[in-house]
Motif scaffolding. Structure first.
Motif, mmCIF file in Angstrom:
data_model
loop_
_atom_site.group_PDB
_atom_site.id
_atom_site.type_symbol
_atom_site.label_atom_id
_atom_site.label_comp_id
_atom_site.label_asym_id
_atom_site.label_seq_id
_atom_site.Cartn_x
_atom_site.Cartn_y
_atom_site.Cartn_z
ATOM 1 N N SER A 29 0.825 -1.210 0.000
ATOM 2 C CA SER A 29 0.000 0.000 0.000
ATOM 3 C C SER A 29 0.862 1.264 0.000
ATOM 4 O O SER A 29 2.036 1.235 0.377
ATOM 5 C CB SER A 29 -0.926 0.004 1.223
ATOM 6 O OG SER A 29 -1.827 -1.089 1.167
ATOM 7 N N ALA A 30 0.253 2.361 -0.416
ATOM 8 C CA ALA A 30 0.973 3.634 -0.450
ATOM 9 C C ALA A 30 1.397 4.040 0.959
ATOM 10 O O ALA A 30 0.597 3.946 1.900
ATOM 11 C CB ALA A 30 0.080 4.714 -1.051
ATOM 12 N N PRO A 31 2.635 4.487 1.126
ATOM 13 C CA PRO A 31 3.129 4.881 2.455
ATOM 14 C C PRO A 31 2.709 6.305 2.822
ATOM 15 O O PRO A 31 3.554 7.183 3.067
ATOM 16 C CB PRO A 31 4.649 4.759 2.291
ATOM 17 C CG PRO A 31 4.895 5.095 0.860
ATOM 18 C CD PRO A 31 3.708 4.551 0.104
ATOM 19 N N ASP A 32 1.398 6.515 2.870
ATOM 20 C CA ASP A 32 0.893 7.860 3.132
ATOM 21 C C ASP A 32 0.123 7.967 4.443
ATOM 22 O O ASP A 32 -0.541 8.969 4.702
ATOM 23 C CB ASP A 32 0.002 8.313 1.967
ATOM 24 C CG ASP A 32 -1.180 7.379 1.734
ATOM 25 O OD1 ASP A 32 -1.379 6.431 2.534
ATOM 26 O OD2 ASP A 32 -1.911 7.585 0.746
ATOM 27 N N GLY A 33 0.195 6.918 5.266
ATOM 28 C CA GLY A 33 -0.461 6.968 6.565
ATOM 29 C C GLY A 33 -1.940 6.669 6.538
ATOM 30 O O GLY A 33 -2.604 6.835 7.567
ATOM 31 N N THR A 34 -2.477 6.228 5.418
ATOM 32 C CA THR A 34 -3.914 5.951 5.359
ATOM 33 C C THR A 34 -4.236 4.457 5.339
ATOM 34 O O THR A 34 -5.393 4.083 5.481
ATOM 35 C CB THR A 34 -4.561 6.607 4.126
ATOM 36 O OG1 THR A 34 -3.968 6.077 2.938
ATOM 37 C CG2 THR A 34 -4.377 8.117 4.160
ATOM 38 N N THR A 35 -3.236 3.597 5.161
ATOM 39 C CA THR A 35 -3.437 2.155 5.262
ATOM 40 C C THR A 35 -2.395 1.613 6.229
ATOM 41 O O THR A 35 -1.189 1.701 5.972
ATOM 42 C CB THR A 35 -3.301 1.456 3.900
ATOM 43 O OG1 THR A 35 -4.270 1.992 2.996
ATOM 44 C CG2 THR A 35 -3.537 -0.043 4.040
ATOM 45 N N LEU A 36 -2.871 1.080 7.350
ATOM 46 C CA LEU A 36 -1.999 0.634 8.428
ATOM 47 C C LEU A 36 -2.317 -0.817 8.765
ATOM 48 O O LEU A 36 -3.316 -1.377 8.307
ATOM 49 C CB LEU A 36 -2.197 1.525 9.660
ATOM 50 C CG LEU A 36 -2.074 3.035 9.411
ATOM 51 C CD1 LEU A 36 -2.518 3.813 10.637
ATOM 52 C CD2 LEU A 36 -0.643 3.399 9.028
ATOM 53 N N LEU A 37 -1.477 -1.425 9.578
ATOM 54 C CA LEU A 37 -1.627 -2.829 9.936
ATOM 55 C C LEU A 37 -1.541 -2.992 11.449
ATOM 56 O O LEU A 37 -0.653 -2.438 12.091
ATOM 57 C CB LEU A 37 -0.505 -3.657 9.283
ATOM 58 C CG LEU A 37 -0.464 -5.156 9.606
ATOM 59 C CD1 LEU A 37 -1.618 -5.891 8.926
ATOM 60 C CD2 LEU A 37 0.879 -5.765 9.191
ATOM 61 N N ILE A 38 -2.488 -3.741 12.000
ATOM 62 C CA ILE A 38 -2.340 -4.248 13.368
ATOM 63 C C ILE A 38 -2.241 -5.753 13.256
ATOM 64 O O ILE A 38 -3.186 -6.427 12.835
ATOM 65 C CB ILE A 38 -3.496 -3.817 14.287
ATOM 66 C CG1 ILE A 38 -3.448 -2.298 14.511
ATOM 67 C CG2 ILE A 38 -3.412 -4.553 15.626
ATOM 68 C CD1 ILE A 38 -4.483 -1.776 15.482
ATOM 69 N N ALA A 39 -1.063 -6.275 13.579
ATOM 70 C CA ALA A 39 -0.771 -7.694 13.389
ATOM 71 C C ALA A 39 -0.402 -8.330 14.717
ATOM 72 O O ALA A 39 -0.080 -7.644 15.695
ATOM 73 C CB ALA A 39 0.378 -7.864 12.396
ATOM 74 N N ALA A 45 1.115 -5.685 17.185
ATOM 75 C CA ALA A 45 2.013 -4.635 16.708
ATOM 76 C C ALA A 45 1.261 -3.719 15.745
ATOM 77 O O ALA A 45 0.468 -4.177 14.929
ATOM 78 C CB ALA A 45 3.219 -5.244 16.000
ATOM 79 N N PHE A 46 1.526 -2.433 15.843
ATOM 80 C CA PHE A 46 0.921 -1.419 14.977
ATOM 81 C C PHE A 46 2.005 -0.960 14.007
ATOM 82 O O PHE A 46 3.070 -0.496 14.425
ATOM 83 C CB PHE A 46 0.426 -0.258 15.830
ATOM 84 C CG PHE A 46 -0.581 0.644 15.164
ATOM 85 C CD1 PHE A 46 -1.227 0.292 13.988
ATOM 86 C CD2 PHE A 46 -0.909 1.858 15.748
ATOM 87 C CE1 PHE A 46 -2.162 1.125 13.400
ATOM 88 C CE2 PHE A 46 -1.840 2.705 15.176
ATOM 89 C CZ PHE A 46 -2.466 2.337 14.003
ATOM 90 N N LEU A 47 1.732 -1.112 12.708
ATOM 91 C CA LEU A 47 2.760 -0.875 11.693
ATOM 92 C C LEU A 47 2.210 -0.103 10.509
ATOM 93 O O LEU A 47 1.006 -0.135 10.233
ATOM 94 C CB LEU A 47 3.323 -2.210 11.198
ATOM 95 C CG LEU A 47 3.909 -3.118 12.269
ATOM 96 C CD1 LEU A 47 3.236 -4.470 12.232
ATOM 97 C CD2 LEU A 47 5.405 -3.263 12.133
ATOM 98 N N ALA A 48 3.110 0.557 9.794
ATOM 99 C CA ALA A 48 2.781 1.269 8.558
ATOM 100 C C ALA A 48 3.692 0.745 7.447
ATOM 101 O O ALA A 48 4.729 0.141 7.720
ATOM 102 C CB ALA A 48 2.991 2.772 8.742
#
Length: 322
Positions: free
Chosen positions: A82-92, A252-255
Motif C-alpha cells: 500500500s501507499a506509504p501515506d499513513g492511510t493504510t496501516l496494519l495491526i498484526a 504490533a501497529f505498523l505502517a
C-alpha cells in the motif's frame, strides 16, 4: 541595506507560516487499519478498542478492515504494497514475525517492508481443555496424548500463530503428539472447543478469557512470566516446572515502509495516549491484554529479536514451509 543576523531571523519568522502552509496536512481522509485475521480474535479486539480513540484524536474516520488468509500473510502483504501515506496501516499479531520463517514466501519482509509505530499489548497463551474432557492439568493432557494413537486433536488459531507453536513446543519437550487443527482466527478455535469439535486447544488469553472465567473452558496453564491478575488459580508453565516455557501473543501497529516520520510520530503519540486512558486500560486488562505502548524503537527491537527466536523453534519442530 545591510542584512545582518537580526534581519535574517525576521525574514525566517515571516516565512515560517508560509512553509507550514506548504506542508500537506495529515490526515485529510479516512484511515484504514487492516487486521489480517477474521473478526473476533485478539488482534481484531485490540484494533476495535484502539480505533475510536484514534478517530477522535485524528479527526478522520478510522475503519477496521479484516483481510484473513494464510496465517495473516494476505493482510500483511496487502499493507506492505500500500501507499506509504499513513492511510493504510496494519495491526498484526506475533504471526507477523513467525511467518517470515514458516513460509517460503509470505509476501512481505517484516523488517524491510514496514515501519514500526508501537507495540500495543501482549498476552500469554493458554492451554485449554473442555471441562467434560477429564483433562484437568498439564500432566493429564500429557497422559491422554500418550494414550491416544496418533495424538490428540488440538485446536489452534492458525498455522504459525504462537498458540500453534506453543503446542509444538509442548510436543517436543513432553515427547507427545498432537494433530494440530488450525482455524482462521482465535475466536473460531475457541468455538471449536466449545462445540466439542476438539477436546483441547491453545489460544491467546483474550479470546478465551471470558470462557475461562465462566468455567465453560478450563485453563490448564498460562505461558506468561506470572499468573494473570484475575485468574489466580491458573498456574504458569514456569511454576509447573517447565523451565523457560514462556510464549506470548503480541499486537504490533505498523505502517508501510517509507511512511513519513512525522506521520509515524503522530500515530505513535496518539496511540500511546489512547492506551493510557484509564477506562481503555481497564477494558483491555479485563479482556486479557497486558499493555506495552513503548513506541517505534521498542517495537523494532522486539521484531528483530523474535524473528530468529521463532525461526529456531520452527526448525526444531520440523515444520514444513508452505
Amino acid at each position: 541595506m545591510t542584512r545582518g543576523p537580526g534581519r535574517r531571523a525576521a525574514l525566517a519568522l515571516l516565512a515560517a507560516p508560509a512553509l507550514a502552509r506548504a506542508q500537506p496536512a495529515w490526515p485529510t481522509r479516512a484511515i484504514r487499519i487492516v487486521v489480517p485475521f477474521a473478526p473476533g480474535g485478539p488482534t481484531d479486539v485490540m484494533a476495535r478498542v484502539v480505533a475510536p480513540g484514534l478517530q477522535a484524536a485524528l479527526g478522520q474516520p478510522v475503519v477496521i478492515e479484516n483481510r484473513a488468509g494464510a496465517g495473516g500473510n494476505v493482510g500483511a502483504a496487502f499493507v506492505a504494497r500500500s501507499a506509504p501515506d499513513g492511510t493504510t496501516l496494519l495491526i498484526a499479531s506475533t504471526g507477523f514475525v513467525v511467518n517470515a520463517s514458516l513460509f517460503r514466501n509470505p509476501g512481505y519482509d517484516p523488517v524491510q517492508d514496514f515501519a514500526p509505530i508501537t507495540e500495543l499489548g501482549a498476552s500469554p497463551n493458554t492451554i485449554l481443555a473442555r471441562p467434560d474432557s477429564g483433562i484437568a492439568s498439564i500432566d493429564d493432557l500429557i497422559a491422554r496424548a500418550k494414550a491416544t494413537p496418533g495424538g490428540l486433536n488440538l485446536a489452534n488459531p492458525g498455522t504459525g500463530s504462537t498458540p500453534h507453536l506453543t503446542a509444538e513446543l509442548l510436543r517436543l519437550r513432553a515427547g507427545i503428539e498432537f494433530v494440530q487443527v488450525p482455524h482462521n482466527s482465535a475466536a473460531l478455535a475457541v468455538q471449536a472447543l466449545l462445540s466439542g469439535t476438539t477436546q483441547v486447544g491453545v489460544a491467546a488469553l483474550p479470546p478465551a478469557h471470558a470462557q475461562v472465567k465462566s468455567g465453560t473452558l478450563r485453563a490448564l496453564a498460562l505461558t506468561g512470566q506470572a499468573r494473570w491478575p484475575d485468574l489466580p488459580d491458573v498456574p504458569t508453565m514456569l511454576e509447573l516446572g517447565w523451565d523457560g516455557f514462556v510464549s506470548e501473543t503480541f499486537q504490533a501497529f505498523l505502517a508501510p515502509a517509507g511512511t513519513p516520520a512525522p506521520i509515524l510520530q503522530r500515530l505513535a503519540q496518539e496511540t500511546i495516549a489512547v492506551l493510557g486512558v484509564p477506562e481503555t486500560k481497564a477494558r483491555l486488562l479485563a479482556a486479557g491484554f497486558g499493555l506495552r505502548p513503548q513506541g517505534p524503537d521498542a517495537l523494532a527491537k522486539r521484531i528483530a529479536a523474535e524473528v530468529p527466536l521463532w525461526r529456531d523453534l520452527i526448525r526444531r519442530a520440523g515444520l514444513q514451509q508452505e
